[in-house]
Enzyme design. Structure first.
Site, PDB file in Angstrom:
ATOM      1  N   SER A 141      11.868  72.838 -13.583  1.00 42.04           N
ATOM      2  CA  SER A 141      11.288  74.050 -13.216  1.00 42.04           C
ATOM      3  C   SER A 141      11.108  75.112 -14.246  1.00 42.04           C
ATOM      4  CB  SER A 141      11.279  73.899 -11.868  1.00 42.04           C
ATOM      5  OG  SER A 141      10.372  75.145 -11.525  1.00 42.04           O
ATOM      6  N   TYR A 154      16.933  77.301  -4.943  1.00 39.75           N
ATOM      7  CA  TYR A 154      16.348  76.239  -6.464  1.00 39.75           C
ATOM      8  C   TYR A 154      16.241  76.957  -7.553  1.00 39.75           C
ATOM      9  CZ  TYR A 154      12.340  73.059  -8.202  1.00 39.75           C
ATOM     10  OH  TYR A 154      11.571  73.024  -9.213  1.00 39.75           O
TER      11      TYR A 154
END
Length: 264
Positions: A141, A154
């Protein structure tokens, strides 16, 4: 794309979202696919939607079951005799303030997004070394390059993936093993709906920014181009990818810009 011709490609998280889009696009090329996720029924549906279902194998996989990875790799390899590319796409996200987030949520993100991906890749690595060929593709990401509020666990897991796979690339360059880190920004999938909240339950609704993100098929097409070029890293997003470059120049400026964005 010639790079994928005659390749055997294993995709995790293939039952929906980015993984499904990759499977459908790759099925139009001259390659064979292995599809994995926890949802066998959805995997079968993706297989039937592929251009050549006879060239698609389904291997159920739960990234939280680390001890099962060696036997799952054996099953995957036996499907077509080898694996050329592993696309580590499976995982979950998170949306909650740090002070409210239970430690078990942080632990679950690390166990699935980081350790699950590492365990699977380490189980496949000896085969790549034996074959003196292989390509690990890891969907991390932009949050693996810089952080954002309400995604602490995350961000931690995605940052960890970069550290691990950068080391793997260095150690196994001699074995002709490639590593490509794919860093998405906002992509219009169900990732936000499935993201864990402070108590570990799914958020259940779509983020505005995710809704306005890249179309998943556009993203998958760009991702396949990056893989074919054997890029070390690829930032695939709209305006938000500028954060990678701003951080290099001024972490303080990026901090200010993220605060002003009011990302939720």
């Amino acid at each position: 794309m010639d790079y994928f011709k005659n390749k055997i490609i294993w995709i995790t998280g293939a039952s929906s979202g980015i993984g499904k889009a990759l499977a459908l696009q790759l099925s139009r090329l001259d390659c064979k696919l292995i599809l994995s996720s926890r949802n066998t029924l959805q995997l079968q549906n993706v297989k039937e939607a592929c251009n050549t279902p006879e060239n698609v194998a389904v291997v159920p996989l739960d990234l939280a079951e680390h001890e099962a990875m060696e036997s799952i790799v054996e099953v995957a390899v036996s499907s077509f005799g080898r694996i050329d590319i592993l696309i580590n796409n499976g995982g979950i996200s998170q949306r909650s303030p740090i002070m409210e987030t239970r430690l078990e949520v942080d632990r679950k993100l690390m166990e699935i997004d980081y350790l699950g991906t590492v365990a699977l890749s380490k189980a496949l690595l000896p085969y790549f070394v034996k074959w003196q060929s292989g390509h690990f593709v890891v969907v991390t990401s932009l949050m693996g390059k810089f952080s954002s509020p309400y995604r602490s666990a995350y961000c931690g897991a995605k940052h960890a993936l970069h550290g691990f796979f950068d080391a793997l690339r260095l150690e196994h360059d001699k074995d002709n093993i490639k590593v490509t880190m794919i860093c998405p920004g906002f992509v219009n999938t169900n990732v936000a709906r499935n993201a864990l909240t402070a108590d570990g339950t799914p958020q259940g609704y779509q983020d505005e920014m995710t809704e306005q993100g890249l179309d998943v098929n556009v993203f998958a097409k760009r991702m396949l181009k990056a893989i074919a070029k054997r890029k070390f890293e690829a930032y695939i997003a709209k305006f938000e990818k500028i954060g990678v470059y701003v951080k290099r120049l001024s972490p303080k400026l990026l901090h200010y810009l993220v605060l002003r964005s009011k990302v939720k």
